[in-house]
Design a protein around this motif. Structure first.
Motif, PDB file in Angstrom:
ATOM      1  N   GLU A   1      37.280   2.435 -19.777  1.00 31.78           N
ATOM      2  CA  GLU A   1      36.515   2.342 -18.432  1.00 31.78           C
ATOM      3  C   GLU A   1      36.539   3.264 -17.576  1.00 31.78           C
ATOM      4  OE1 GLU A   1      34.396   0.005 -18.093  1.00 31.78           O
ATOM      5  OE2 GLU A   1      34.872  -1.268 -19.605  1.00 31.78           O
ATOM      6  N   THR A   2      37.871   4.175 -17.542  1.00 28.80           N
ATOM      7  CA  THR A   2      37.871   5.148 -16.664  1.00 28.80           C
ATOM      8  C   THR A   2      37.092   6.601 -17.411  1.00 28.80           C
ATOM      9  OG1 THR A   2      40.056   5.981 -17.808  1.00 28.80           O
ATOM     10  CG2 THR A   2      40.066   4.799 -15.673  1.00 28.80           C
ATOM     11  N   ASP A   3      37.082   6.726 -18.690  1.00 28.96           N
ATOM     12  CA  ASP A   3      36.337   7.612 -19.313  1.00 28.96           C
ATOM     13  C   ASP A   3      34.933   7.368 -19.165  1.00 28.96           C
ATOM     14  OD1 ASP A   3      36.207   9.997 -21.013  1.00 28.96           O
ATOM     15  OD2 ASP A   3      35.469   8.525 -22.782  1.00 28.96           O
ATOM     16  N   ARG A   4      34.440   6.228 -19.172  1.00 26.29           N
ATOM     17  CA  ARG A   4      32.876   5.938 -18.979  1.00 26.29           C
ATOM     18  C   ARG A   4      32.420   6.154 -17.491  1.00 26.29           C
ATOM     19  NH1 ARG A   4      32.158  -0.251 -20.699  1.00 26.29           N
ATOM     20  NH2 ARG A   4      30.341   0.185 -19.368  1.00 26.29           N
ATOM     21  N   MET A   5      33.434   5.800 -16.459  1.00 20.77           N
ATOM     22  CA  MET A   5      32.934   6.091 -15.144  1.00 20.77           C
ATOM     23  C   MET A   5      33.183   7.523 -14.844  1.00 20.77           C
ATOM     24  SD  MET A   5      32.140   4.815 -12.306  1.00 20.77           S
ATOM     25  CE  MET A   5      32.261   3.100 -12.751  1.00 20.77           C
ATOM     26  N   ALA A   6      34.024   8.410 -15.352  1.00 22.39           N
ATOM     27  CA  ALA A   6      34.033   9.728 -15.050  1.00 22.39           C
ATOM     28  C   ALA A   6      32.929  10.637 -15.860  1.00 22.39           C
ATOM     29  CB  ALA A   6      35.433  10.409 -16.012  1.00 22.39           C
ATOM     30  N   ARG A   7      32.399  10.054 -16.943  1.00 22.29           N
ATOM     31  CA  ARG A   7      30.983  10.505 -17.573  1.00 22.29           C
ATOM     32  C   ARG A   7      29.679  10.224 -16.840  1.00 22.29           C
ATOM     33  NH1 ARG A   7      30.677   8.357 -22.759  1.00 22.29           N
ATOM     34  NH2 ARG A   7      32.831   7.428 -22.717  1.00 22.29           N
ATOM     35  N   ALA A   8      29.870   9.013 -16.052  1.00 19.18           N
ATOM     36  CA  ALA A   8      28.804   8.460 -15.077  1.00 19.18           C
ATOM     37  C   ALA A   8      28.662   9.447 -13.777  1.00 19.18           C
ATOM     38  CB  ALA A   8      29.139   7.253 -14.801  1.00 19.18           C
ATOM     39  N   ILE A   9      29.808   9.542 -13.275  1.00 18.19           N
ATOM     40  CA  ILE A   9      30.194  10.477 -12.189  1.00 18.19           C
ATOM     41  C   ILE A   9      29.565  12.198 -12.324  1.00 18.19           C
ATOM     42  CG2 ILE A   9      31.523  11.576 -10.432  1.00 18.19           C
ATOM     43  CD1 ILE A   9      33.366   9.015 -10.732  1.00 18.19           C
ATOM     44  N   MET A  10      30.003  12.431 -13.599  1.00 16.87           N
ATOM     45  CA  MET A  10      29.625  13.980 -13.969  1.00 16.87           C
ATOM     46  C   MET A  10      27.945  13.983 -14.104  1.00 16.87           C
ATOM     47  SD  MET A  10      32.739  15.703 -16.035  1.00 16.87           S
ATOM     48  CE  MET A  10      32.825  14.288 -17.074  1.00 16.87           C
ATOM     49  N   THR A  11      27.334  12.951 -14.440  1.00 13.42           N
ATOM     50  CA  THR A  11      25.714  12.731 -14.512  1.00 13.42           C
ATOM     51  C   THR A  11      25.127  12.617 -13.278  1.00 13.42           C
ATOM     52  OG1 THR A  11      25.594  10.254 -14.834  1.00 13.42           O
ATOM     53  CG2 THR A  11      25.850  11.714 -16.888  1.00 13.42           C
ATOM     54  N   ARG A  12      25.961  12.257 -12.148  1.00 15.05           N
ATOM     55  CA  ARG A  12      25.362  12.077 -10.819  1.00 15.05           C
ATOM     56  C   ARG A  12      24.196  11.257 -11.058  1.00 15.05           C
ATOM     57  NH1 ARG A  12      26.075  17.966  -7.939  1.00 15.05           N
ATOM     58  NH2 ARG A  12      28.171  18.555  -8.752  1.00 15.05           N
ATOM     59  N   ASN A  13      24.183  10.320 -11.933  1.00 14.43           N
ATOM     60  CA  ASN A  13      23.233   9.435 -11.962  1.00 14.43           C
ATOM     61  C   ASN A  13      23.603   8.161 -11.176  1.00 14.43           C
ATOM     62  OD1 ASN A  13      21.444   7.295 -12.937  1.00 14.43           O
ATOM     63  ND2 ASN A  13      20.640   8.694 -14.423  1.00 14.43           N
ATOM     64  N   SER A  14      23.077   7.858 -10.052  1.00 14.93           N
ATOM     65  CA  SER A  14      23.563   6.584  -9.513  1.00 14.93           C
ATOM     66  C   SER A  14      23.214   5.170 -10.178  1.00 14.93           C
ATOM     67  CB  SER A  14      23.021   6.445  -8.061  1.00 14.93           C
ATOM     68  OG  SER A  14      21.764   6.972  -7.870  1.00 14.93           O
ATOM     69  N   GLN A  15      22.140   5.213 -10.873  1.00 13.10           N
ATOM     70  CA  GLN A  15      21.839   3.925 -11.548  1.00 13.10           C
ATOM     71  C   GLN A  15      22.763   3.743 -12.609  1.00 13.10           C
ATOM     72  OE1 GLN A  15      17.768   4.992 -13.048  1.00 13.10           O
ATOM     73  NE2 GLN A  15      16.908   3.327 -11.751  1.00 13.10           N
ATOM     74  N   ILE A  16      23.298   4.881 -13.259  1.00 17.88           N
ATOM     75  CA  ILE A  16      24.478   4.458 -14.300  1.00 17.88           C
ATOM     76  C   ILE A  16      25.557   4.240 -13.830  1.00 17.88           C
ATOM     77  CG2 ILE A  16      25.796   5.865 -16.203  1.00 17.88           C
ATOM     78  CD1 ILE A  16      23.304   7.414 -16.921  1.00 17.88           C
ATOM     79  N   GLY A  17      26.004   4.934 -12.566  1.00 25.61           N
ATOM     80  CA  GLY A  17      27.268   4.532 -12.015  1.00 25.61           C
ATOM     81  C   GLY A  17      27.276   3.089 -11.403  1.00 25.61           C
ATOM     82  N   SER A  18      26.185   2.754 -10.773  1.00 26.96           N
ATOM     83  CA  SER A  18      26.109   1.491 -10.069  1.00 26.96           C
ATOM     84  C   SER A  18      26.210   0.488 -11.212  1.00 26.96           C
ATOM     85  CB  SER A  18      24.824   1.191  -9.409  1.00 26.96           C
ATOM     86  OG  SER A  18      24.761   2.368  -8.285  1.00 26.96           O
TER      87      SER A  18
END
Length: 117
Positions: A9-26
């Motif tokens: 989960e932390t890996d997935r979230m870190a990748r989402a943060i690095m994409t700066r895509n709020s839809q993915i992160g949300s």
């Protein structure tokens, strides 16, 4: 949640943060809220932010400003304040003299501890 799931989960979230895509992160945060407590979600985000810090520090600012909901930010603040307070007490600083906590959970430091921190 076991350590393998936490790491995933932390890996997935870190990748989402690095994409700066709020839809993915949300979407990831929404998924986590169906499975975990607020404290665990905050822990996942703290570790994710630590991982991102090594590669894209600017993405952390983006995540704080655009992604992390207020309730999770409050939990992150609570966890980090408590951890810092505990570490300072273990280093010999005296509660009530060198440091204290206000009603909002903010750690208050005396001048000598401010200089040391």
């Amino acid at each position: 949640m076991n350590s393998l799931e936490f790491d995933r989960e932390t890996d997935r979230m870190a990748r989402a943060i690095m994409t700066r895509n709020s839809q993915i992160g949300s979407a990831l945060i929404a998924d986590l809220t169906t499975k975990l407590t607020l404290e665990y979600i905050a822990a996942v985000l703290v570790v994710s932010i630590e991982r991102v810090m090594w590669f894209e520090p600017d993405s952390i600012i983006w995540a704080v400003e655009n992604l992390i909901p207020a309730d999770i930010m409050q939990e992150i603040h609570r966890i980090t304040s408590f951890t810092l307070y505990k570490q300072w007490v273990q280093k010999g600083y005296v509660p009530g003299k060198d440091l204290s906590v206000d009603v909002s959970g903010n750690v208050l430091l005396n001048n000598s501890l401010k200089k040391a921190a």
